[in-house]
Design an enzyme around this catalytic site. Structure first.
Site, PDB file in Angstrom:
ATOM      1  CB  CYS A 184      43.470  31.153  72.755  1.00  0.00           C
ATOM      2  SG  CYS A 184      44.529  32.134  71.663  1.00  0.00           S
TER       3      CYS A 184
ATOM      4  CG  HIS B 108      52.183  37.603  66.839  1.00  0.00           C
ATOM      5  ND1 HIS B 108      52.165  36.987  65.605  1.00  0.00           N
ATOM      6  CD2 HIS B 108      52.346  36.614  67.756  1.00  0.00           C
ATOM      7  CE1 HIS B 108      52.324  35.688  65.761  1.00  0.00           C
ATOM      8  NE2 HIS B 108      52.438  35.436  67.046  1.00  0.00           N
TER       9      HIS B 108
ATOM     10  CG  HIS C 179      57.448  37.976  71.030  1.00  0.00           C
ATOM     11  ND1 HIS C 179      56.190  38.382  70.648  1.00  0.00           N
ATOM     12  CD2 HIS C 179      57.413  36.621  71.079  1.00  0.00           C
ATOM     13  CE1 HIS C 179      55.424  37.312  70.487  1.00  0.00           C
ATOM     14  NE2 HIS C 179      56.143  36.232  70.741  1.00  0.00           N
TER      15      HIS C 179
ATOM     16  CD  GLU D  15      51.745  40.307  72.671  1.00  0.00           C
ATOM     17  OE1 GLU D  15      51.275  40.901  73.658  1.00  0.00           O
ATOM     18  OE2 GLU D  15      51.748  39.057  72.561  1.00  0.00           O
TER      19      GLU D  15
ATOM     20  CB  THR E 202      48.882  38.930  75.509  1.00  0.00           C
ATOM     21  OG1 THR E 202      49.447  38.382  74.311  1.00  0.00           O
ATOM     22  CG2 THR E 202      48.359  40.333  75.246  1.00  0.00           C
TER      23      THR E 202
ATOM     24  CB  CYS F 262      46.377  35.970  76.672  1.00  0.00           C
ATOM     25  SG  CYS F 262      45.298  34.758  75.944  1.00  0.00           S
TER      26      CYS F 262
ATOM     27  CB  SER G 138      54.913  29.360  70.445  1.00  0.00           C
ATOM     28  OG  SER G 138      53.848  29.593  71.340  1.00  0.00           O
ATOM     29  CB  SER G 139      55.897  34.123  73.709  1.00  0.00           C
ATOM     30  OG  SER G 139      56.052  34.593  75.028  1.00  0.00           O
ATOM     31  CG  ASN G 140      51.259  30.414  73.975  1.00  0.00           C
ATOM     32  OD1 ASN G 140      50.903  29.256  74.178  1.00  0.00           O
ATOM     33  ND2 ASN G 140      51.241  30.949  72.766  1.00  0.00           N
TER      34      ASN G 140
END
Length: 335
Positions: free
Chosen positions: A19, A81, A131, A133, A171, A201, A229-231
């Site tokens: 991204c 983050h 996390h 972030e 996000t 996001c 990776s969270s996403n």
């Protein structure tokens, strides 16, 4: 061997992979390495992907978990983050030359939380406890801050004043799960203020939408990205919620013939911090076993661009410690 197996259709999700915030953060490290004569230290992984981090290490970046590990006079870069105010103060207090690569969308969440706190509201942060972030976000907000991970926690989170409550979100959350949590909070606190899922996001939402679309046809789904990776993990969850088995592929070797055994159509995507070459390597590995037909399934176009981290002042007078960032301005440009 290929002749012994039926052909395989691969639905390639679009958008996928990097991204704008990830690209901006990686570029900040590469620019700092190229333009400064100092060692460059990055607090935490610049983005959650081992391949990206290892590539930057080969170029000279040094990754640390704590500001205390960075020697005096060095260049320090904050990851995409975001960090807490305490980390910001420690870095500038140490006299480090600081570049802030916090994703502008994460910074927007910080500002939203700070706005609510200044208005006297307690702030509920929807996200994954521990996390990086979330640690940065909660550390940016004064007053009472609570982290809620699930609808169950939303039912019981204690607050001091139910009439003065707001929420913000990490996000990189699952859109569906977040809506469920918000619904619970609104039922408990009718006057709660918050942005619905708007601060999730855009790239996270787009990649989740793409997985839902390809899941209509794909029997199984491969998600390229890192396990931390969270996403990326959320994409696997979206696939599972759609009734599709998902494989989180951190390395092409994670993909085995047994995963595609009996499948005629599979989906392939990548988390927002996963490089495209990992997707291509997955395709190459599949091509060793089956005759492939690759079909890109595009659900939307992404045109968000973020202003790069400005290194000009840092390079012109590296002896003057300062934070070079986009604090206080709108760093997002839509083309």
């Amino acid at each position: 061997m290929i002749q012994d197996h039926p052909p395989l259709t691969v639905l390639l999700a679009a958008p996928r992979g990097f991204c704008a915030g990830v690209e901006r953060a990686i570029q900040a490290v590469e620019d700092a390495l190229e333009r400064t004569g100092k060692p460059v230290y990055v607090r935490h992984e610049i983005v959650h992907n081992n391949r990206v981090v290892d590539d930057l290490k080969r170029k000279g970046a040094i990754f640390v978990d704590d500001i205390a590990e960075i020697p005096d006079g060095a260049v320090a870069i904050f990851s995409a983050h975001g960090v807490s105010r305490a980390v910001e103060r420690e870095a500038t207090g140490r006299g480090l030359s600081v570049l802030d690569a916090t994703c502008p969308l994460v910074r927007r969440v910080h500002l939203e939380g700070q706005r609510h706190a200044k208005a006297g509201r307690e702030v509920i942060v929807i996200g994954h406890r521990g996390h990086v972030e979330i640690e940065g976000t909660t550390g940016q907000i004064d007053g009472s801050v609570y982290v809620v991970e699930s609808a169950e926690e939303a039912l019981t989170v204690p607050v001091l004043n139910p009439e003065r409550i707001a929420y913000i979100t990490q996000t990189t959350l699952s859109v569906d799960d977040t809506r469920e949590i918000i619904a619970v909070l609104k039922s408990r606190f009718p006057t709660i203020q918050g942005p619905d899922v708007k601060t999730i996001c855009y790239a996270t939402q787009n990649r989740q939408m793409a997985v839902r679309v390809i899941a209509r046809r794909a029997e199984r789904i491969i998600v390229c990205g890192a396990r931390n990776s969270s996403n990326t993990n959320r994409l696997c969850e979206v696939a599972a919620n759609e009734g599709r088995q998902a494989l989180l592929l951190q390395d092409p070797k994670d993909l085995t013939l047994s995963f595609i055994d009996g499948a005629a159509v599979i989906g392939l995507t990548a988390g927002a911090s996963a490089p495209e070459d990992l997707v291509q390597e997955a395709l190459a590995r599949l091509a060793q076993w089956r005759r492939l037909t690759v079909e890109e399934v595009r659900v939307t176009h992404e045109d968000a661009q973020f202003a790069p981290v400005d290194l000009s002042r840092l390079v012109s007078d590296a002896s003057d410690p300062k934070v070079v960032s986009t604090f206080g301005i709108n760093p997002m440009l839509i083309s």
